[in-house]
Design a protein around this motif. Sequence first.
Motif, PDB file in Angstrom:
ATOM      1  N   LYS A 104       0.829  -1.207   0.000  1.00 22.99           N
ATOM      2  CA  LYS A 104       0.000   0.000   0.000  1.00 22.99           C
ATOM      3  C   LYS A 104       0.862   1.254   0.000  1.00 22.99           C
ATOM      4  O   LYS A 104       0.532   2.261  -0.648  1.00 22.99           O
ATOM      5  CB  LYS A 104      -0.926   0.006   1.215  1.00 22.99           C
ATOM      6  N   ASP A 198      -2.676   0.296  -9.781  1.00 19.00           N
ATOM      7  CA  ASP A 198      -3.970  -0.306  -9.456  1.00 19.00           C
ATOM      8  C   ASP A 198      -3.855  -0.920  -8.061  1.00 19.00           C
ATOM      9  O   ASP A 198      -3.496  -2.088  -7.904  1.00 19.00           O
ATOM     10  CB  ASP A 198      -4.303  -1.365 -10.511  1.00 19.00           C
ATOM     11  N   ALA A 199      -4.161  -0.116  -7.052  1.00 19.41           N
ATOM     12  CA  ALA A 199      -3.967  -0.555  -5.669  1.00 19.41           C
ATOM     13  C   ALA A 199      -4.814  -1.776  -5.331  1.00 19.41           C
ATOM     14  O   ALA A 199      -4.317  -2.753  -4.769  1.00 19.41           O
ATOM     15  CB  ALA A 199      -4.279   0.597  -4.715  1.00 19.41           C
ATOM     16  N   ALA A 200      -6.098  -1.732  -5.669  1.00 12.06           N
ATOM     17  CA  ALA A 200      -6.981  -2.846  -5.331  1.00 12.06           C
ATOM     18  C   ALA A 200      -6.546  -4.127  -6.045  1.00 12.06           C
ATOM     19  O   ALA A 200      -6.529  -5.214  -5.449  1.00 12.06           O
ATOM     20  CB  ALA A 200      -8.422  -2.496  -5.698  1.00 12.06           C
ATOM     21  N   GLY A 201      -6.178  -3.989  -7.311  1.00  9.50           N
ATOM     22  CA  GLY A 201      -5.733  -5.153  -8.068  1.00  9.50           C
ATOM     23  C   GLY A 201      -4.450  -5.735  -7.515  1.00  9.50           C
ATOM     24  O   GLY A 201      -4.309  -6.961  -7.385  1.00  9.50           O
ATOM     25  N   GLU A 203      -3.264  -5.488  -4.445  1.00  6.36           N
ATOM     26  CA  GLU A 203      -3.501  -6.118  -3.144  1.00  6.36           C
ATOM     27  C   GLU A 203      -4.169  -7.485  -3.305  1.00  6.36           C
ATOM     28  O   GLU A 203      -3.827  -8.432  -2.589  1.00  6.36           O
ATOM     29  CB  GLU A 203      -4.371  -5.203  -2.281  1.00  6.36           C
ATOM     30  N   ALA A 204      -5.092  -7.594  -4.252  1.00  7.44           N
ATOM     31  CA  ALA A 204      -5.755  -8.877  -4.485  1.00  7.44           C
ATOM     32  C   ALA A 204      -4.762  -9.919  -4.998  1.00  7.44           C
ATOM     33  O   ALA A 204      -4.780 -11.079  -4.565  1.00  7.44           O
ATOM     34  CB  ALA A 204      -6.895  -8.700  -5.488  1.00  7.44           C
TER      35      ALA A 204
END
Length: 230
Positions: A104, A198-201, A203-204
């Motif tokens: 993050k 792409d932070a969400a991508g 992290e996933a």
Amino acid sequence: MPGRDGLRRLEPVRSPSVTDQVFEALHRQILSLDLAPGTKVSEIDVARAFEVSRQPVRDAFFRLSQLGFLEIRPQRATVITRISETAVLRARFVRTALELACLKAAIQTISEPDIRELERLLADQEAAVAADDRPGFHALDDEFHRRMCEMAGQGHVWSLIRDQKAHMDRVRFLSLASSAQTAFADHVDLVDALRRKDAAGAEAILGTHLGRIAAVLQAIRGEHPEYFDD
């Protein structure tokens, strides 16, 4: 302490002690399964092999026992501990929390030179997979994750992760014959997400990548039940 010009005096760099060197050598051999779970070891034999006295070996043994890799039993043989499924899953939990925090932070500041460096590591990993160089891939895998911590400005976190993930590493090393390609593909996807910020991508992908150890653990336990505790 500060000098007259206001600058702090540099502390001398400490060279690894004999105990450190013995510890690191044994640690590597345990994680790579060169010293397999259940193997008996003795201070005398290790001291003779490394051409050192018994005291640094005794100290290294104690450090390894504190990490859970040696069982030191009075009046009985010292043995390399078998793999604990509980310890592996606990290590996975801690490692995932720390690396997600670093990711993050990294995604906010990662630069094009950082991306190029990660891509160079990917090229080296691809070559290691093609050559079936499992120790080489394992080292490059660690380097990839370490650099992401450093790119987040949190390089010190890697030493915490290194200690925690050691219980995962024996399972990871056993699984590399079948899982190195999957790990490499995850790394490629992660770098792509970092490039796009792409932070969400990202992290996933990282969560899935580190979570694979749970399925791998069961497969490896089925193949090598003698390496696991009850």
